[in-house]
Design an enzyme around this catalytic site. Structure first.
Site, PDB file in Angstrom:
ATOM      1  N   TYR A 195       0.826  -1.216   0.000  1.00 23.23           N
ATOM      2  CA  TYR A 195       0.000   0.000   0.000  1.00 23.23           C
ATOM      3  C   TYR A 195       0.859   1.265   0.000  1.00 23.23           C
ATOM      4  O   TYR A 195       0.512   2.256  -0.612  1.00 23.23           O
ATOM      5  CB  TYR A 195      -0.893   0.048   1.250  1.00 23.23           C
ATOM      6  CG  TYR A 195      -2.220  -0.628   1.097  1.00 23.23           C
ATOM      7  CD1 TYR A 195      -2.305  -1.994   0.867  1.00 23.23           C
ATOM      8  CD2 TYR A 195      -3.399   0.087   1.216  1.00 23.23           C
ATOM      9  CE1 TYR A 195      -3.525  -2.619   0.753  1.00 23.23           C
ATOM     10  CE2 TYR A 195      -4.633  -0.531   1.108  1.00 23.23           C
ATOM     11  CZ  TYR A 195      -4.693  -1.882   0.877  1.00 23.23           C
ATOM     12  OH  TYR A 195      -5.899  -2.488   0.760  1.00 23.23           O
ATOM     13  N   ASP A 254      -3.572 -18.140   1.078  1.00 25.15           N
ATOM     14  CA  ASP A 254      -4.581 -18.809   0.244  1.00 25.15           C
ATOM     15  C   ASP A 254      -5.330 -19.852   1.064  1.00 25.15           C
ATOM     16  O   ASP A 254      -6.555 -19.975   0.987  1.00 25.15           O
ATOM     17  CB  ASP A 254      -3.943 -19.405  -1.029  1.00 25.15           C
ATOM     18  CG  ASP A 254      -2.649 -20.169  -0.767  1.00 25.15           C
ATOM     19  OD1 ASP A 254      -2.151 -20.144   0.378  1.00 25.15           O
ATOM     20  OD2 ASP A 254      -2.126 -20.788  -1.710  1.00 25.15           O
ATOM     21  N   ASP A 271     -12.378  -8.666   4.675  1.00 25.96           N
ATOM     22  CA  ASP A 271     -13.634  -8.624   3.918  1.00 25.96           C
ATOM     23  C   ASP A 271     -14.257 -10.021   3.859  1.00 25.96           C
ATOM     24  O   ASP A 271     -15.482 -10.166   3.972  1.00 25.96           O
ATOM     25  CB  ASP A 271     -13.396  -8.105   2.492  1.00 25.96           C
ATOM     26  CG  ASP A 271     -13.711  -6.619   2.361  1.00 25.96           C
ATOM     27  OD1 ASP A 271     -13.554  -5.900   3.364  1.00 25.96           O
ATOM     28  OD2 ASP A 271     -14.118  -6.190   1.268  1.00 25.96           O
ATOM     29  N   LYS A 282       2.622 -15.433   3.062  1.00 27.03           N
ATOM     30  CA  LYS A 282       2.872 -16.197   1.834  1.00 27.03           C
ATOM     31  C   LYS A 282       4.363 -16.499   1.812  1.00 27.03           C
ATOM     32  O   LYS A 282       5.102 -16.106   0.909  1.00 27.03           O
ATOM     33  CB  LYS A 282       2.425 -15.359   0.615  1.00 27.03           C
ATOM     34  CG  LYS A 282       2.379 -16.111  -0.681  1.00 27.03           C
ATOM     35  CD  LYS A 282       1.227 -17.098  -0.787  1.00 27.03           C
ATOM     36  CE  LYS A 282       1.327 -17.895  -2.073  1.00 27.03           C
ATOM     37  NZ  LYS A 282       0.340 -18.998  -2.140  1.00 27.03           N
ATOM     38  N   ASP A 321      -6.485  -6.770   4.358  1.00 27.24           N
ATOM     39  CA  ASP A 321      -7.596  -6.122   3.652  1.00 27.24           C
ATOM     40  C   ASP A 321      -8.524  -7.189   3.081  1.00 27.24           C
ATOM     41  O   ASP A 321      -9.748  -7.134   3.270  1.00 27.24           O
ATOM     42  CB  ASP A 321      -7.028  -5.244   2.528  1.00 27.24           C
ATOM     43  CG  ASP A 321      -8.122  -4.583   1.720  1.00 27.24           C
ATOM     44  OD1 ASP A 321      -9.054  -4.035   2.344  1.00 27.24           O
ATOM     45  OD2 ASP A 321      -8.060  -4.605   0.478  1.00 27.24           O
TER      46      ASP A 321
HETATM   47  C1  IPM Z   1     -10.413  -0.887   3.963  1.00 25.72           C
HETATM   48  C2  IPM Z   1     -10.596  -0.331   2.558  1.00 25.72           C
HETATM   49  C3  IPM Z   1      -9.394   0.537   2.218  1.00 25.72           C
HETATM   50  C4  IPM Z   1      -8.164  -0.357   2.278  1.00 25.72           C
HETATM   51  C5  IPM Z   1      -9.474   1.237   0.842  1.00 25.72           C
HETATM   52  C6  IPM Z   1     -10.726   2.058   0.716  1.00 25.72           C
HETATM   53  C7  IPM Z   1      -8.246   2.066   0.548  1.00 25.72           C
HETATM   54  O1  IPM Z   1     -10.786  -1.370   1.644  1.00 25.72           O
HETATM   55  O2  IPM Z   1     -10.355  -0.092   4.916  1.00 25.72           O
HETATM   56  O3  IPM Z   1     -10.330  -2.098   4.113  1.00 25.72           O
HETATM   57  O4  IPM Z   1      -7.864  -1.082   1.309  1.00 25.72           O
HETATM   58  O5  IPM Z   1      -7.500  -0.357   3.307  1.00 25.72           O
HETATM   59 MG    MG Z   2     -10.925  -3.279   2.532  1.00 24.16          MG
END
Ligand code: IPM
Ligand code: MG
Length: 368
Positions: free
Chosen positions: A157, A234, A262, A202, A258
């Site tokens: 990032y 993975d 999710d 990884k 990240d």
């Molecule tokens: C999160 C989001 C952010 C990230 C984006 C919006 C830059 O997906 O907070 O998880 O990737 O960190």
């Molecule tokens: Mg995110």
């Protein structure tokens, strides 16, 4: 004593919270979180707080022409904690300057400005809400309750990003010091939970991952009460779906965190239930894991639970007010248990409540 001195003494007692509601459902769920926090301060007088509002994201752009305006940064600088709503606009409007790079500018800007290196994202399936989870109930029966600790200021990032002609490059770098920060928090978190830490990487491919393993192995010697294992990312993605109850604390680098957070966030069945915290060296930021949900904004149907639970995390991590934090969490549990459910978590065919009715139910369930 002069009036000014008296004012500075009294404001010292009350913690200063920078409130950044942002876009979409942000303002309406924030309203409920503030309602609950104000009730908390009545029940727990030690938790006195003052709230000052600022603009961020599309709202920042409208007010000051920037997603992360300087005045908002200054507000955060003079605060003790940041309560963040959500940022971003509708998919069909992404080309507009108001929304272009809005999430990136606001969130990465805040993370960098306040050294928010450790991101904490809990994922828990409420047993009464097992019907919301996309997973079969037999996969949930052992109880899903994990926390993902994600490094937030390093890796790909924040490495060099370049494009030259037909080729593009993103650089992933980690230093030992950057790796130690999230791991230190993860070991401590595991001690307060089931004592299990899974470090995700990884290492079969990446040097940065091999450095993570080396650092984690050394640190584990100082935390003998924690059982640590390593898992390739993975496989971790697969195990989150196949065996979610097997996890306690997961710690990983920025991009893997990240993606995995999710994936974990769908387990409870609604993003509206998921708070998160980002911990820095001076102050911390609290943010619901779900986005700004422009499609349902302004309709009074969004689930404010995540934003309310962010308030609980703030009391715990920023202000050390464990009893008040636990009281908010218990009140949210009780509202849900008693069947006060917003549309995202109400079983099909049942009646759902509005954003503010859910907030009222949490306020009513609060006990000192
Ligand atoms: C999160 C989001 C952010 C990230 C984006 C919006 C830059 O997906 O907070 O998880 O990737 O960190
Ligand atoms: Mg995110």
């Amino acid at each position: 004593m002069t009036t000014m001195l008296r004012r500075s003494l009294s404001s010292k007692a009350a913690r200063k919270v920078a409130v950044l509601p942002g876009d979409g459902i942000g303002p309406e769920v924030m309203k409920e979180a503030l309602k609950v926090l104000k009730r908390t301060a009545e029940l727990f007088p030690k938790c006195a707080m003052t709230f000052e509002h600022g603009n961020i994201g599309g709202a920042g752009f409208d007010a000051h022409g920037e997603h992360f305006p300087a005045v908002t940064k200054a507000l955060c600088e003079r605060s003790d904690a940041i309560l963040f709503g959500s940022v971003g606009g509708p998919v069909q409007e992404q080309h507009m300057p108001k929304w272009k790079d809005c999430e990136k500018n606001s969130l990465l800007g805040l993370r960098k400005a306040f050294d928010l290196a450790v991101n904490v994202r809990p994922a828990k399936v409420y047993p009464t809400l097992a019907h919301c989870s996309p997973l079969r109930s037999e996969l949930l029966k052992d109880g899903v309750d994990m926390v993902i600790i994600r490094e937030l200021l390093g890796g790909i990032y924040f490495g060099e990003h370049t494009t030259e002609g037909d080729s593009a490059k993103d650089v992933c770098t980690y230093t030992v010091a950057q790796i130690r920060r999230p791991l230190e928090f993860a070991f401590q978190a595991a001690k307060g939970r089931k004592g299990k830490l899974t470090v995700v990487d990884k290492a079969n491919v990446l040097d940065t991952s091999r450095l993570w393993r080396k650092v984690a192995t050394e640190m584990a010697k100082d935390h003998p009460e924690v059982t640590m294992d390593f898992m390739y990312v993975d496989n971790a993605a697969m195990q989150l779906i196949k065996a979610p109850a097997s996890f306690d604390v997961i710690c990983t680098e920025n991009m893997f965190g990240d993606i995995l957070s999710d994936a974990a966030s769908v387990l409870p069945g609604s993003l509206g239930l998921m708070p998160s915290a980002s911990l820095g060296s001076k102050l911390y930021l609290y943010e619901p894991s779900g986005g700004s949900a422009p499609d349902i904004a302004g309709k009074g149907v969004a689930n404010p639970a995540a934003q309310i639970l962010c308030g609980a995390m703030m009391l715990r991590y920023s202000f050390g007010e464990e009893a008040a934090a636990a009281a908010i969490e218990a009140a949210v549990d009780q509202a849900i248990l008693s069947g006060v459910l917003t549309g995202d978590i109400a079983p099909p065919g049942t009646k759902s409540v509005s954003t503010s009715v859910f907030g009222d139910a949490v306020v009513a369930a609060m006990k000192a």
